[in-house]
Design an enzyme around this catalytic site. Structure first.
Site, PDB file in Angstrom:
ATOM      1  N   ALA A  64       0.756  -1.300  -0.031  1.00 16.89           N
ATOM      2  CA  ALA A  64       0.100  -0.101  -0.027  1.00 16.89           C
ATOM      3  C   ALA A  64       0.884   1.108   0.085  1.00 16.89           C
ATOM      4  O   ALA A  64       1.938   1.322   0.351  1.00 16.89           O
ATOM      5  CB  ALA A  64      -0.872  -0.166   1.219  1.00 16.89           C
ATOM      6  N   GLY A 109      -0.104  -5.191   0.856  1.00 18.04           N
ATOM      7  CA  GLY A 109      -1.343  -5.549   0.171  1.00 18.04           C
ATOM      8  C   GLY A 109      -1.050  -6.360  -1.260  1.00 18.04           C
ATOM      9  O   GLY A 109      -2.302  -6.782  -1.703  1.00 18.04           O
ATOM     10  N   GLU A 112      -1.553  -9.923   0.023  1.00 19.70           N
ATOM     11  CA  GLU A 112      -2.918 -10.031   0.202  1.00 19.70           C
ATOM     12  C   GLU A 112      -3.820 -10.360  -0.833  1.00 19.70           C
ATOM     13  O   GLU A 112      -4.962 -10.978  -0.989  1.00 19.70           O
ATOM     14  CB  GLU A 112      -3.360  -8.725   1.128  1.00 19.70           C
ATOM     15  N   GLU A 132       4.620  -5.416   7.071  1.00 17.04           N
ATOM     16  CA  GLU A 132       3.941  -4.486   7.831  1.00 17.04           C
ATOM     17  C   GLU A 132       4.506  -4.180   9.203  1.00 17.04           C
ATOM     18  O   GLU A 132       4.442  -3.183   9.700  1.00 17.04           O
ATOM     19  CB  GLU A 132       2.343  -4.861   8.107  1.00 17.04           C
TER      20      GLU A 132
END
Length: 258
Positions: A64, A109, A112, A132
């Site tokens: 992200a 992300g 994911e 993260e």
């Protein structure tokens, strides 16, 4: 139509390409909004029977957008996580098979997003990770839920707690990626895999996906009951008649999605 997403549809296969290569396809609000519109379009198009998701340039999705996330407060973080998680869940719940063609970095992300797809084909240049915790946050787009389901709780904790990045061959070894292919053959292989799926009865493939995904959250007895019901429902389709008649007549089946 879109600034950060490309959507191509041909021969029953849709290819969604994230196009923000200057930022290694990092996910920001615009990317997610445009991706949502593309997924909605695919979901409503009855001609599309498989979806491939990939990235442009050196990355699948490198995570992200940290610049955007750095400005969030608690409520903003909650809303950001909810929006991304809902979008990825929408991808996961598509009735058609989905393939992540991971061409490069799939971090945060990006990892994911790949896990929200049914199948992951990895370029030999691909790298995966959930880094993260090194930024002071947890995975926010359902990584803590999908990664353990993919690779087991122990390995998922190792990857998330350390934030380490793994190469494609290790991702395949632990069951995160289905297969590793040469970088220059990635899209060819992804489309070939989608084509193999498209040869089969669309309703049967849809029911098989439902049986696997929904059954995974049930105890085995209820999962078997679900499979039995979906199996029985196949016999109400014209494709079942066509498939079995074609087999008996030693010819190629011509499925009509009916």
């Amino acid at each position: 139509m879109f600034e950060t997403i490309g959507l191509e549809k041909k021969d029953g296969i849709a290819v969604l390409t994230i196009r923000r290569p200057e930022a290694l396809n990092a996910l920001n609000g615009q990317v997610l909004e445009e991706m949502k519109q593309c997924v909605d379009e695919v979901q409503q198009d009855s001609e599309i029977r498989a979806l491939i998701i990939t990235g442009e340039g050196r990355a699948f999705v490198a995570g992200a957008d940290i610049g955007a996330q750095s400005k969030l407060d608690v409520e903003g973080g909650r809303n950001w996580g909810i929006f991304g998680s809902r979008l990825f869940r929408q991808i996961e719940l598509l009735e058609i098979p989905t393939i992540a063609a991971v061409n490069g970095f799939a971090l945060g992300g990006g990892c994911e997003l790949a896990m929200a797809c049914d199948l992951i084909l990895a370029s030999d240049k691909a790298k995966f990770g959930q880094p993260e915790v090194g930024l002071g946050i947890t995975p926010g787009f359902s990584g803590t839920q999908r990664l353990p389901r993919k690779v087991g709780i122990g390995k998922a904790k190792e990857l998330i707690f350390t934030g380490k990045m793994i190469k494609a061959d290790e991702a395949e070894k632990i069951g995160l990626a289905n297969r590793v292919v040469p970088a220059d053959k990635l899209m060819e292989e992804a489309k070939s895999l989608a084509g193999e799926i498209l040869k089969n009865a669309p309703i049967a493939v849809k029911y098989a996906k439902a049986a696997i995904d929904r059954g995974a959250d049930m105890d085995v007895d209820n999962g078997i009951r679900l499979e039995n019901e979906l199996f029985a429902m196949c016999f109400a389709t014209k494709d079942q008649k066509e498939g079995m008649n074609a087999f008996l007549e030693k010819r190629e089946a011509e499925f009509k999605n009916k």
